[in-house]
Design an enzyme around this catalytic site. Structure first.
Site, PDB file in Angstrom:
ATOM      1  N   THR A  98      -0.041  15.951 -11.746  1.00  0.00           N
ATOM      2  CA  THR A  98      -1.177  16.862 -11.879  1.00  0.00           C
ATOM      3  C   THR A  98      -0.694  18.228 -11.412  1.00  0.00           C
ATOM      4  O   THR A  98      -0.450  18.445 -10.226  1.00  0.00           O
ATOM      5  CB  THR A  98      -2.373  16.399 -11.031  1.00  0.00           C
ATOM      6  OG1 THR A  98      -2.836  15.146 -11.544  1.00  0.00           O
ATOM      7  CG2 THR A  98      -3.503  17.410 -11.108  1.00  0.00           C
ATOM      8  N   LYS A 173      -7.423  17.426 -17.153  1.00  0.00           N
ATOM      9  CA  LYS A 173      -7.430  16.838 -15.806  1.00  0.00           C
ATOM     10  C   LYS A 173      -8.216  17.725 -14.840  1.00  0.00           C
ATOM     11  O   LYS A 173      -8.909  17.228 -13.950  1.00  0.00           O
ATOM     12  CB  LYS A 173      -5.985  16.657 -15.314  1.00  0.00           C
ATOM     13  CG  LYS A 173      -5.872  16.085 -13.886  1.00  0.00           C
ATOM     14  CD  LYS A 173      -6.474  14.693 -13.776  1.00  0.00           C
ATOM     15  CE  LYS A 173      -6.419  14.158 -12.347  1.00  0.00           C
ATOM     16  NZ  LYS A 173      -5.063  13.787 -11.908  1.00  0.00           N
ATOM     17  N   LYS A 241      -5.414  20.121  -3.384  1.00  0.00           N
ATOM     18  CA  LYS A 241      -4.375  20.677  -4.258  1.00  0.00           C
ATOM     19  C   LYS A 241      -4.892  20.796  -5.681  1.00  0.00           C
ATOM     20  O   LYS A 241      -4.747  21.833  -6.341  1.00  0.00           O
ATOM     21  CB  LYS A 241      -3.131  19.781  -4.213  1.00  0.00           C
ATOM     22  CG  LYS A 241      -1.917  20.313  -4.977  1.00  0.00           C
ATOM     23  CD  LYS A 241      -1.735  19.750  -6.360  1.00  0.00           C
ATOM     24  CE  LYS A 241      -1.498  18.279  -6.429  1.00  0.00           C
ATOM     25  NZ  LYS A 241      -1.139  17.779  -7.786  1.00  0.00           N
TER      26      LYS A 241
END
Length: 290
Positions: A98, A173, A241
Site C-alpha cells: 500500500t 485502496k 500511514k
C-alpha cells in the site's frame, strides 16, 4: 507454472508467497531483509530464498513486492541489488505494497524504460485474508499485462480487479481505507453508546449487523472491542500511514476529507496512549478512557 520472486515476508507477504507455491505450484524464490525468515519460509514451503532482491528476481516471470512504504519499495527496486537489476526483459513487477499513486506511476514509467511490465496491486483483507488466500486485490496497469498476471495473483485472492492505468489500484485502496476509517469510528461510537446504556452488545450486534448498519468491521471486530482486546489485527501505525497517503493525495486532487482527517487525529491520540500496535478498532479505547 511460472517462475516467481516474492520480496517482503511480513504478516501479509509470508502467507501470500506461500499460496503462490502451494496453490499455484509456482517456482517461488523469496527475499526478506531478515534472512532467517526467508530461510524458514523456504523450509516450510519448499521454495528457494536469495540474499538480495536482484538475485531473487533473476529469471522470474513475475516479481511480487509486499513491503512497508514508498521508500521501502524504492530500496528493493532500484540500485545494483534491486529487482530491476535482475529482472529479464518482458517480466512483470507486481507491487502489493500500500503506497502512493505517485510511486506507482513512477515505477510504471521506470519499468517501461527497462523493457518490463508493472502493476500496482495493493490488497485488502488483513492478516486473516492473507493466511486464508482470500484477499481483495485492486490493480492498476495495462489490460493485457493484467490479464497475464491475474491467474497468478488469484493464488492468494478471492477478488482481483483492474481499476484503470498505473496508480489506479493505489487510488482504489485509498478509497477503501477512507471507508474503513469512517466505519470504525462509527462502530466505536455505537458500541460506546450501547455500553453506557447498559445494553448487551453481542445481542445488539446480532440484530443490527443483519440490517443496513452491517459491515465486515462490525461482524469481525465487535466482540473484541466490547471486551477491550486490541492486541491483534491491522496496526494503528499502519492505518495512519495509509491515511497519510489518502490525505496527501486529496491535497493534490482537491478532494475534501474532513472525517478522514479527524479520524487520523483520533488515531494519533491512540498512539499517544501506547496503542501504536493495537488493532484499528482501538478507537473505542479512546472513547472509553477515563
Amino acid at each position: 507454472m511460472a517462475k516467481v520472486a516474492f520480496i517482503g515476508l511480513g504478516v501479509m507477504g509470508y502467507p501470500m508467497a506461500g499460496h503462490l507455491k502451494t496453490k499455484g505450484d509456482h517456482d517461488v524464490t523469496v527475499f526478506n531483509r531478515t534472512s532467517q525468515k526467508a530461510k524458514s519460509w523456504a523450509e516450510k514451503y519448499g521454495g528457494g530464498h536469495a540474499p538480495t532482491p536482484r538475485q531473487a528476481a533473476e529469471g522470474a516471470d513475475f516479481v511480487f513486492l509486499c513491503v512497508g512504504n514508498d521508500d521501502d519499495v524504492r530500496s528493493v527496486v532500484y540500485g545494483d541489488d534491486g529487482v530491476f537489476s535482475g529482472m529479464k526483459k518482458g517480466a512483470t513487477l507486481i507491487d502489493n505494497t500500500t503506497a502512493s499513486a505517485e510511486l506507482a506511476r513512477e515505477l510504471a514509467e521506470a519499468a517501461e524504460n527497462e523493457g518490463l511490465k508493472f502493476i500496482d496491486a495493493p490488497v485488502s483483507g488483513g492478516q486473516a485474508g492473507a493466511e486464508n488466500g482470500v484477499l481483495t486485490v485492486m490493480c492498476g496497469g495495462g489490460e493485457a499485462d493484467f490479464d497475464t498476471a491475474k491467474p497468478v495473483i488469484e493464488c492468494y485472492a478471492k477478488m482481483v480487479g483492474l481499476m484503470g492505468p498505473a496508480g489506479s489500484g493505489q487510488l482504489t485502496k485509498m478509497m477503501n481505507q477512507i471507508c474503513i476509517a469512517g466505519l470504525v469510528q462509527g462502530l466505536s461510537e455505537s458500541i460506546a453508546f450501547g455500553q453506557k446504556a447498559g445494553l448487551d452488545i453481542e445481542k445488539v450486534v446480532s440484530v443490527i449487523s443483519k440490517g443496513a448498519a452491517g459491515s465486515w468491521q462490525m461482524e469481525n471486530r465487535h466482540k473484541a472491542m466490547d471486551e477491550g482486546h486490541y492486541d491483534h489485527g491491522f496496526a494503528v501505525e499502519w492505518m495512519r500511514k495509509d491515511l497519510g497517503i489518502c490525505l496527501a493525495e486529496a491535497k493534490r486532487n482537491g478532494a475534501r476529507l474532513p472525517v478522514t482527517a479527524l479520524v487520523d487525529q483520533f488515531y494519533a491520540e491512540v498512539e499517544a496512549m501506547g496503542g501504536k500496535r493495537w488493532d484499528t478498532s482501538s478507537l473505542l479505547a479512546l472513547l472509553n478512557r477515563s
